[in-house]
Design a protein around this motif. Structure first.
Motif, mmCIF file in Angstrom:
data_model
loop_
_atom_site.group_PDB
_atom_site.id
_atom_site.type_symbol
_atom_site.label_atom_id
_atom_site.label_comp_id
_atom_site.label_asym_id
_atom_site.label_seq_id
_atom_site.Cartn_x
_atom_site.Cartn_y
_atom_site.Cartn_z
ATOM 1 N N PHE A 15 0.825 -1.199 0.000
ATOM 2 C CA PHE A 15 0.000 0.000 0.000
ATOM 3 C C PHE A 15 0.866 1.259 0.000
ATOM 4 C CE2 PHE A 15 -2.699 -3.281 1.856
ATOM 5 C CZ PHE A 15 -3.908 -3.066 1.193
ATOM 6 N N GLU A 16 0.230 2.370 -0.313
ATOM 7 C CA GLU A 16 0.903 3.667 -0.232
ATOM 8 C C GLU A 16 1.215 3.979 1.228
ATOM 9 O OE1 GLU A 16 -0.410 8.348 -0.648
ATOM 10 O OE2 GLU A 16 -1.426 6.839 -1.896
ATOM 11 N N PRO A 17 2.479 4.234 1.573
ATOM 12 C CA PRO A 17 2.801 4.507 2.987
ATOM 13 C C PRO A 17 2.151 5.799 3.460
ATOM 14 C CG PRO A 17 4.690 4.947 1.585
ATOM 15 C CD PRO A 17 3.666 4.298 0.711
ATOM 16 N N PRO A 18 1.713 5.863 4.720
ATOM 17 C CA PRO A 18 1.096 7.088 5.243
ATOM 18 C C PRO A 18 2.125 8.203 5.395
ATOM 19 C CG PRO A 18 1.378 5.473 6.991
ATOM 20 C CD PRO A 18 1.760 4.789 5.720
ATOM 21 N N PRO A 19 1.674 9.451 5.379
ATOM 22 C CA PRO A 19 2.611 10.566 5.522
ATOM 23 C C PRO A 19 3.157 10.672 6.939
ATOM 24 C CG PRO A 19 0.356 11.365 5.533
ATOM 25 C CD PRO A 19 0.281 9.900 5.215
ATOM 26 N N ALA A 20 4.218 11.416 7.098
ATOM 27 C CA ALA A 20 4.784 11.656 8.432
ATOM 28 C C ALA A 20 3.734 12.290 9.337
ATOM 29 C CB ALA A 20 6.000 12.571 8.314
ATOM 30 N N GLY A 21 3.702 11.830 10.589
ATOM 31 C CA GLY A 21 2.735 12.357 11.541
ATOM 32 C C GLY A 21 1.345 11.769 11.408
ATOM 33 N N PHE A 22 1.179 10.737 10.592
ATOM 34 C CA PHE A 22 -0.127 10.118 10.388
ATOM 35 C C PHE A 22 -0.653 9.551 11.705
ATOM 36 C CE2 PHE A 22 -2.738 6.381 9.141
ATOM 37 C CZ PHE A 22 -3.685 7.014 8.355
ATOM 38 N N GLU A 23 -1.905 9.834 12.026
ATOM 39 C CA GLU A 23 -2.533 9.354 13.257
ATOM 40 C C GLU A 23 -3.731 8.484 12.884
ATOM 41 O OE1 GLU A 23 -3.001 12.085 16.552
ATOM 42 O OE2 GLU A 23 -1.885 13.617 15.437
ATOM 43 N N PRO A 24 -3.591 7.176 12.942
ATOM 44 C CA PRO A 24 -4.669 6.286 12.493
ATOM 45 C C PRO A 24 -6.001 6.517 13.198
ATOM 46 C CG PRO A 24 -2.636 5.055 12.803
ATOM 47 C CD PRO A 24 -2.387 6.426 13.352
ATOM 48 N N LEU A 25 -5.970 6.838 14.492
ATOM 49 C CA LEU A 25 -7.223 7.025 15.222
ATOM 50 C C LEU A 25 -8.017 8.230 14.725
ATOM 51 C CD1 LEU A 25 -6.234 6.181 18.908
ATOM 52 C CD2 LEU A 25 -7.957 5.014 17.524
ATOM 53 N N GLY A 60 2.397 7.448 19.650
ATOM 54 C CA GLY A 60 3.665 7.965 20.132
ATOM 55 C C GLY A 60 4.877 7.207 19.641
ATOM 56 N N LYS A 61 4.676 6.000 19.095
ATOM 57 C CA LYS A 61 5.812 5.228 18.580
ATOM 58 C C LYS A 61 5.503 4.574 17.238
ATOM 59 C CE LYS A 61 4.503 1.317 21.580
ATOM 60 N NZ LYS A 61 4.958 0.393 22.633
ATOM 61 N N PHE A 62 4.343 4.890 16.664
ATOM 62 C CA PHE A 62 3.934 4.283 15.405
ATOM 63 C C PHE A 62 4.871 4.659 14.265
ATOM 64 C CE2 PHE A 62 1.702 5.091 11.373
ATOM 65 C CZ PHE A 62 1.346 3.799 11.041
ATOM 66 N N HIS A 63 5.339 3.665 13.527
ATOM 67 C CA HIS A 63 6.041 3.916 12.275
ATOM 68 C C HIS A 63 5.716 2.802 11.299
ATOM 69 C CE1 HIS A 63 8.864 1.615 14.801
ATOM 70 N NE2 HIS A 63 9.348 1.102 13.684
ATOM 71 N N TYR A 64 5.368 3.209 10.091
ATOM 72 C CA TYR A 64 4.888 2.270 9.080
ATOM 73 C C TYR A 64 6.050 1.772 8.235
ATOM 74 C CZ TYR A 64 1.998 0.260 5.387
ATOM 75 O OH TYR A 64 1.404 -0.601 4.506
ATOM 76 N N ILE A 65 6.041 0.475 7.949
ATOM 77 C CA ILE A 65 7.081 -0.147 7.140
ATOM 78 C C ILE A 65 6.450 -0.684 5.859
ATOM 79 C CG2 ILE A 65 8.679 -2.102 7.000
ATOM 80 C CD1 ILE A 65 9.092 -1.777 10.019
ATOM 81 N N VAL A 66 6.960 -0.241 4.707
ATOM 82 C CA VAL A 66 6.528 -0.816 3.435
ATOM 83 C C VAL A 66 7.206 -2.183 3.311
ATOM 84 C CG1 VAL A 66 6.463 -0.563 0.935
ATOM 85 C CG2 VAL A 66 6.281 1.466 2.405
ATOM 86 N N ALA A 206 1.167 -5.551 13.442
ATOM 87 C CA ALA A 206 1.710 -4.480 14.275
ATOM 88 C C ALA A 206 2.566 -5.076 15.381
ATOM 89 C CB ALA A 206 0.584 -3.641 14.885
ATOM 90 N N ASN A 207 3.740 -4.503 15.567
ATOM 91 C CA ASN A 207 4.599 -4.836 16.692
ATOM 92 C C ASN A 207 4.338 -3.777 17.754
ATOM 93 O OD1 ASN A 207 6.745 -5.072 18.544
ATOM 94 N ND2 ASN A 207 8.107 -5.911 16.989
ATOM 95 N N ARG A 208 3.519 -4.120 18.743
ATOM 96 C CA ARG A 208 3.113 -3.127 19.731
ATOM 97 C C ARG A 208 4.269 -2.748 20.655
ATOM 98 N NH1 ARG A 208 -0.505 -6.898 20.740
ATOM 99 N NH2 ARG A 208 -0.309 -6.711 22.986
ATOM 100 N N SER A 209 5.311 -3.561 20.713
ATOM 101 C CA SER A 209 6.465 -3.232 21.545
ATOM 102 C C SER A 209 7.308 -2.132 20.918
ATOM 103 C CB SER A 209 7.329 -4.482 21.772
ATOM 104 O OG SER A 209 6.606 -5.478 22.453
ATOM 105 N N SER A 210 7.510 -2.200 19.593
ATOM 106 C CA SER A 210 8.362 -1.219 18.916
ATOM 107 C C SER A 210 7.584 -0.124 18.214
ATOM 108 C CB SER A 210 9.242 -1.923 17.880
ATOM 109 O OG SER A 210 8.458 -2.429 16.813
ATOM 110 N N GLY A 211 6.292 -0.349 17.949
ATOM 111 C CA GLY A 211 5.489 0.611 17.203
ATOM 112 C C GLY A 211 5.491 0.378 15.714
ATOM 113 N N ALA A 212 6.255 -0.597 15.228
ATOM 114 C CA ALA A 212 6.303 -0.885 13.792
ATOM 115 C C ALA A 212 4.989 -1.522 13.345
ATOM 116 C CB ALA A 212 7.469 -1.815 13.476
ATOM 117 N N ALA A 213 4.533 -1.125 12.160
ATOM 118 C CA ALA A 213 3.315 -1.695 11.590
ATOM 119 C C ALA A 213 3.490 -1.825 10.085
ATOM 120 C CB ALA A 213 2.104 -0.827 11.909
ATOM 121 N N THR A 214 2.809 -2.815 9.505
ATOM 122 C CA THR A 214 2.856 -3.002 8.062
ATOM 123 C C THR A 214 1.562 -3.655 7.610
ATOM 124 O OG1 THR A 214 4.268 -3.755 6.235
ATOM 125 C CG2 THR A 214 3.888 -5.320 8.021
ATOM 126 N N SER A 215 1.314 -3.606 6.299
ATOM 127 C CA SER A 215 0.099 -4.193 5.738
ATOM 128 C C SER A 215 0.342 -4.507 4.270
ATOM 129 C CB SER A 215 -1.081 -3.229 5.885
ATOM 130 O OG SER A 215 -0.768 -1.967 5.323
#
Length: 304
Positions: A15-25, A60-66, A206-215
């Motif tokens: 998928f298209e990675p979200p922009p910096a500062g993206f807040e999923p909620l 606070g620690k979310f970062h998306y990985i392509v 999602a790795n809730r320990s590190s904040g890494a997420a991917t899809s």
């Protein structure tokens, strides 16, 4: 979005990675879909509460990985292999929930902590796959995603391989090569489809320990489609080079928030059936239904 096609016809798209500062909620539904997040399950209050709880843990620690992928021809995660005359199996342990008659599962979810595995003996590879999935108990396919934990020890030397992966059987395992995981990390996984007859699925990790997420989105292998008859939360010993692997001593794995949705209702894993894995007539991995939404897998094989 980029697409990779494998020899069986299986395809995976990022998928298209979200922009910096993206807040999923706070994101609109269209933004979530564009960036590969599961849509909000507004039709079910329990599922919606669960959805928001996962995203809050990433704040606070979310970062998306392509994601990037490679194909492992040597490893497959097969459907259940029944042992004649018993209600236990040779390759799976954990829990399975069956869809009510006339309905089919559309998504499955679960949280767990990646185990720190140990080899019962030296000089051999041992494997422990922990995953959630749809199909495989009464169907010829399995759509699944999780974490592989492999170990080899010889004297003072130890090799551990821990990585995220997915598979749509009869295709082989596809590791996610750039998604960071290690023993002790808390994982959330969600697989979404359109139900019976589906030839596509989306996976959110999602790795809730590190904040890494991917899809990513999957196109089924040629001639394969979803049955939707079962959903699973499993610790498995996979097939390696055509033979069932040795099971590593994983201690215990707890699947929390373990449930699946069939288009009409959320069905809890702990209200389904437990699965025990046996080898040589003895249970080596036990599935325990602790509560409606908690499944425990317990290693009962040879101690290191």
């Amino acid at each position: 979005m980029s697409t990779t096609k494998f020899p069986s016809g299986l395809q995976v798209s990022t998928f298209e990675p979200p922009p910096a500062g993206f807040e999923p909620l706070k994101a609109a539904d269209a933004e979530l879909i564009r960036h590969g997040f599961p849509r909000r399950p507004t039709e079910d209050p329990q599922a919606m509460e669960r959805y928001e709880a996962v995203l809050r843990r990433l704040q606070g620690k979310f970062h998306y990985i392509v994601p990037t992928f490679r194909r492992r021809d040597d490893i497959r995660h097969r459907p259940l292999e029944r042992i004649a005359g018993t209600e236990v199996y040779s390759n799976w342990s954990g829990a399975v929930q069956h869809a009510p008659k006339g309905r089919a599962f559309r998504w499955v979810q679960g949280d767990w902590t990646i185990p720190n595995v140990y080899p019962p003996t030296e000089g051999e590879w041992y494997y422990c796959s922990n995953w959630i999935g749809i199909d495989g108990d009464g169907s010829g396919d399995v759509c699944q995603a999780g974490v592989e934990c492999d170990i080899f020890q010889l004297g003072p030397f130890t090799i551990r391989n821990i990585y995220a992966w997915w598979e749509w059987f009869p295709e082989v395992e596809i590791p996610v090569t750039n998604f960071p995981v290690q023993a002790g990390d808390e994982i959330t996984c969600l697989i979404c489809t359109s139900g019976k007859g589906a030839t596509t699925a989306s996976v959110f990790l999602a790795n809730r320990s590190s904040g890494a997420a991917t899809s990513f989105a999957i196109q089924a292998p040629d001639g394969t489609q979803l049955d939707g008859n079962s959903a699973e939360w499993v610790v498995e010993r996979p097939e390696v080079n055509g033979v069932l692997a040795n099971l590593a001593d994983y201690g215990s794995v707890f699947f929390f928030n373990a449930d699946a949705y069939d288009g009409q209702a959320v069905l809890d894993a702990g209200q389904g059936n437990n699965i025990d894995m046996t080898e040589g007539g003895s249970v080596v991995s036990e599935g325990i239904l602790d509560t409606p939404t908690v499944v425990q897998c317990l290693y009962t094989g040879t101690e290191p």
